[in-house]
Design an enzyme around this catalytic site. Structure first.
Site, PDB file in Angstrom:
ATOM      1  CD  GLU A   1      17.978  -7.964  -1.437  1.00  0.00           C
ATOM      2  OE1 GLU A   1      18.462  -8.827  -0.686  1.00  0.00           O
ATOM      3  OE2 GLU A   1      18.070  -8.010  -2.684  1.00  0.00           O
TER       4      GLU A   1
ATOM      5  CB  ALA B   1      19.634  -4.843  -2.576  1.00  0.00           C
TER       6      ALA B   1
HETATM    7  N1  B3K Z   1      21.874 -12.311  -1.953  1.00  0.00           N
HETATM    8  C1  B3K Z   1      22.318 -11.170  -2.723  1.00  0.00           C
HETATM    9  C2  B3K Z   1      23.176 -11.523  -3.869  1.00  0.00           C
HETATM   10  C3  B3K Z   1      24.609 -11.639  -3.536  1.00  0.00           C
HETATM   11  C4  B3K Z   1      25.433 -11.774  -4.787  1.00  0.00           C
HETATM   12  C5  B3K Z   1      26.824 -12.071  -4.474  1.00  0.00           C
HETATM   13  N2  B3K Z   1      27.673 -12.113  -5.638  1.00  0.00           N
HETATM   14  C6  B3K Z   1      21.174 -10.367  -3.213  1.00  0.00           C
HETATM   15  C7  B3K Z   1      19.910 -11.080  -3.353  1.00  0.00           C
HETATM   16  O1  B3K Z   1      19.742 -11.993  -4.107  1.00  0.00           O
HETATM   17  O2  B3K Z   1      19.017 -10.736  -2.631  1.00  0.00           O
HETATM   18 ZN    ZN Z   2      18.056 -12.758  -3.097  1.00  0.00          ZN
END
Ligand code: B3K
Ligand code: ZN
Length: 881
Positions: A306, A270
């Protein structure tokens, strides 16, 4: 081997941006083949780097796979000599320190199979920008330390009635030609990686949350109409997470709306885009009939993760991508604590530690080994790793352990207050923890910069005459690529001591029965007085540091800890050590060509666990689970795949036969047929019940297969159905198993998530997941090579979760994986670079396998031009970079 444009970026070269972007105003005119993107930016010279006398440096805008249509400055078209398109972006010569820039580009979402930037999933437009996907949408300073207020206008045909972006919807009209035009504004400055856009024919469920200050936040979860009945659990999880973050961290949500969208084609779990989280549908949609308990718990954790990023990641973001663990390690720690509070704390910890020990330790010991804050990378997508996430979370957990709950909260309050609206570093986080508590974490910082898994060797001594007991701990971290010499780390070692009746002993005059030892030297001795008889140490309680611990426990001592340790994690760990010792002994017998002896001690230990009805059933299930083949492989230098497979099956079957009556009694007692709920107690009971069922079927009794068949046919919930099917497939007669698999598919073929479970059941099966079958599954109508979930279920299921078949002696498994990686690299480099992981471990295997695996890797290397993602992993694994 060539790649497109691989070059190494170093943390030491970081420079603040020359220009800032105060406002970003985007307009999207959506079309699958030719989406028009107009970007208007308010740009100004960064005062932090500007000097009055100097000439203005060029403005660099990142860009990739874009068709540039026009560039204007302050309303005037820029002549071609004022800008230059280069590989990776656009350089503009600038004649003023502040200006409005307008750039028009054209992109083709339909052709975008990398699932980065703007792309289509089942006809729905969606975006993924972290880390560097925004540059596939428009030319922009695509770096996290450029933070801007975004306004987004989306124009689309009426067949896309739902048009979403970050922030609040401020306008919605129908154009003269009947298209919809919606504008969103996000009042919080953010980096481009948090931008999101969604357009589709979607339904939604709606709820609301009243924040601690009394504001009402609208919560919406969007999905295709067929999935609308699968949103309740995610919505409930979101509300729990919002409340928890207020209560535990004092963090209140800031916008008036929070949206989640489920999409089928997604590279990871996500994404925390501001106000508009986008989720892989497998990580958000669930109903009791279609999702297992594991899926329910995963959804709860990812929704929370998230959501928590809204503060740890969005309000306070990363200065550069070397600081990724600043947001990921901290947020994983936060979500782990949330899950622990919602469910069984011990079981959550056990699951996380299994992941660390099997996969993160392997990463730490492999060719891609890197510190929690890497020093360099070629392709940042390759650094969304278990080290950055899981070890990063352990580092935050250790700060929590060293400082204590209240001090940690003071530190996090200061961190959020001091850096709100800023892009900062891991160092800033540690400094906030220190400043809020007058603490000294100087030596502790080495955890961020030093790669590799430390090994702790513990010895002890007892003097009856003095009543003195001492523990001597030596620490050592093995060399990793580019880091030969390691310094001692500051390691919190939580311990307790047990007397001969199993009761905890007071450790000092204050009478406390548990304490955290601060190990800071290469070798250190800790002494305890007033100890009347030789105690048994319970070491590294709760896995207080991500290390390998060595202490020469006897089998009897491990069994004693299993029964008496007051730390539930260490009870499980003692049981695991007992199992590991038994399996290692069996491996020696196997390699020596001797007859395998029944693992009597282990069986005794398991019997005691099964008989203890006071234990949490979820903990019992974990204690009764043998270490995985992957975990066993991690124990050895020269991995002998055949030996690992053989002894695991032997031990499992011996336990199953010896304890059959007990397994049956527990199964019957737990088979309550209650209506499904995802409550922790119910999940615990189902997990023990299904563990018993698996052992019963392994014992080979026809009546047990009938039990499984009945459970399968009752089909009361997916947890029980899938467990019964897995047991039938693994242990039942082949023809019948085929029939059950077919019946299952017929019933669920319309359900994407269940079909993925069905794929995974086969590809991961020691018996059914043969290479031939996996190849056949890849031509199944439900398989889609452009959908990462399908690739993960079938190809990764085979290469990463089917030790038996993947390591078949003829090397065909390795060759198959190489073929898939080569093909996928053309479509989706991020997925290809992840999928190649099992081949990168070639050095750990015995000569036979090692040669075959290396040859497969070499073939990938020789196959032509590779993406920078795959190039980095393959070249580092072969030792070329
Ligand atoms: N921040 C995103 C991950 C993005 C990955 C990009 N290749 C999901 C997470 O760690 O919440
Ligand atoms: Zn994250």
């Amino acid at each position: 081997m060539k790649d497109s444009q691989a070059r190494t970026i170093y943390l030491k070269d970081y420079q603040a941006p020359d220009y800032l972007v105060d406002r970003t105003d985007l307009t999207f005119d959506l079309d699958p083949h030719a989406t028009l993107v107009t970007s208007r930016l308010k740009v100004r010279r960064n005062p932090a780097v500007a000097r009055a006398e100097e000439t203005l440096p060029p403005l660099w805008l990142d860009g990739s796979d874009l068709e540039l249509l026009s560039v204007s400055v302050d309303g005037e078209l820029l002549p071609a000599q004022r800008y230059q398109e280069k590989p990776g972006g656009l350089a503009l010569s600038v004649d003023r320190a502040a200006f409005e820039l307008e750039v028009q580009t054209r992109i083709a979402p339909e052709a975008n199979t990398s699932l980065e930037g703007l792309y289509l999933s089942n006809g729905m437009y969606c975006t993924q920008c972290e880390a560097e996907g925004f540059r596939k949408i428009t030319f922009y300073p695509d770096r996290p330390d450029v933070m801007s207020i975004f306004t987004t206008t989306i124009v689309a045909p009426a067949t896309y009635p739902v048009l979403l972006s970050n922030g609040n919807r401020i306008d919605s009209t129908t154009t003269e030609d009947g298209r919809l035009r919606v504008t969103w504004e996000d009042p919080f400055a953010k980096p481009s990686y948090l931008f999101a856009l969604v357009a589709g024919d979607l339904q939604h469920v709606e709820d609301h949350f009243t924040t601690c200050s009394g504001r009402t936040v609208k919560l919406q979860l969007f999905t295709e109409a067929r999935n609308i009945g699968k949103c309740a659990h995610a919505m409930a999880s979101l509300k729990h997470a919002m409340r928890w973050d207020e209560e535990v961290y004092g963090r209140e949500y800031d916008l008036d709306i929070f949206m989640i969208v489920a999409v089928d084609h997604f590279n990871m779990g996500a994404m925390e885009n501001k106000g508009l989280n986008i989720f892989n549908s497998a990580c958000v949609l669930a109903s009791p009939e279609t999702a297992t308990d594991a899926a329910f718990q995963r959804i709860e954790a990812i929704v929370a993760h998230e959501y928590f990023h809204n503060w740890s990641g969005n309000r306070v973001t990363c200065r550069d991508w070397f600081q990724l663990s600043l947001k990921e390690g901290f947020t994983v720690f936060r979500d782990a604590e949330f899950s622990a509070d919602m469910n069984s704390r011990a079981v959550k910890r056990i699951e996380d530690v299994i992941l660390l020990r099997t996969s993160q330790f392997a990463e730490d010991a492999g060719p891609m080994s890197h510190p929690v804050r890497p020093d360099s990378y070629m392709e940042i997508s390759n650094f969304y790793t278990l080290t950055v996430y899981e070890k990063g979370a352990e580092v935050v957990r250790m700060i929590h352990t060293l400082l204590g709950e209240e001090a940690f909260r003071r530190g996090s309050d200061l961190y959020f207050e001091r850096h709100d609206g800023c892009a900062v570093t891991c160092e800033d986080f540690v400094v906030a923890m220190e400043d809020a508590n007058s603490a000294d974490l100087k030596q502790f910082r080495r955890w961020y910069s030093q790669a590799g898994t430390p090994v702790l060797e513990v010895t002890d001594a007892y003097s009856e005459a003095n009543g003195e007991y001492s523990l001597t701990i030596r620490q050592h971290t093995p060399a990793t690529p580019g880091q030969n010499d390691k310094l001692p780390l500051h390691i919190p070692v939580k311990i307790g001591l047990l007397d001969e009746s199993g009761s905890p002993l007071p450790l000092d005059t204050s009478g406390r029965e548990e304490m955290v030892l601060h190990l800071t030297e290469a070798e250190q001795t800790f002494t305890f007085n007033g100890i009347a008889s030789r105690p048994l140490p319970s070491l590294l309680r709760g896995f207080s540091a991500p290390v390998k611990l060595r202490y020469g426990y006897s089998s009897a001592q491990l069994q004693f800890l299993m029964r008496h340790d007051s730390d539930p994690f260490n009870r499980w760990d003692a049981c695991q050590r007992l199992a590991l010792d038994s399996l290692c002994k069996l491996q020696q017998q196997y390699r020596a060509g001797a007859a395998l002896e029944s693992p009597g001690t282990l069986i005794e230990g398991f019997a005691a666990v099964l008989d203890d009805v006071t234990l949490d059933p979820a903990l019992v299930a974990k204690m009764l689970s043998l270490p995985s083949a992957q975990e066993l492989a991690e124990q050895e230098g020269d991995i002998d795949a055949a030996a690992i497979i053989a002894v695991r099956v032997f031990a499992r079957d011996a336990i199953a036969k010896a304890l059959e009556a007990r397994f049956l009694a527990r199964y019957r007692a737990l088979d309550r047929r209650k209506p499904y709920t995802p409550a922790a107690e119910d999940i615990a009971e189902r997990s023990l019940k299904n563990t018993c069922l698996t052992y019963l079927c392994a014992a080979g009794n026809a009546d047990s297969l009938t039990l499984a068949k009945t459970q399968f046919e009752r089909g009361e919930n997916m947890t029980d159905t899938a467990a019964a099917l897995a047991a039938l497939v693994e242990f039942g007669p082949e023809e019948q198993s085929e029939n059950f698999l077919e019946a299952f598919y017929q019933q669920w073929q319309q359900d994407t998530q269940v079909v993925e479970t069905w794929f995974g059941l086969q590809s991961g099966s020691a018996k059914f997941g043969t290479l031939e079958r996996v190849q056949k599954l890849m031509s199944h109508p439900a398989f889609d090579v452009k959908n990462p979930n399908k690739v993960r279920a079938v190809v990764a299921g085979f290469a990463m979760r089917n030790f038996t078949q993947f390591h078949r002696e003829d090397g065909s498994g390795y060759n198959f994986l190489a073929d898939q990686v080569i093909a996928l690299d053309k479509l989706n480099p991020q997925i290809a670079a992840r999928l190649v992981t099992p081949l990168t471990r070639w050095r750990k295997y015995r000569a036979e396998e090692s040669g075959q695996i290396r040859a497969a890797l070499q073939r990938i290397s020789d196959s032509g031009k590779l993406s920078s993602d795959l190039y980095e992993v393959v070249s580092k694994s072969l030792g070329q970079d």
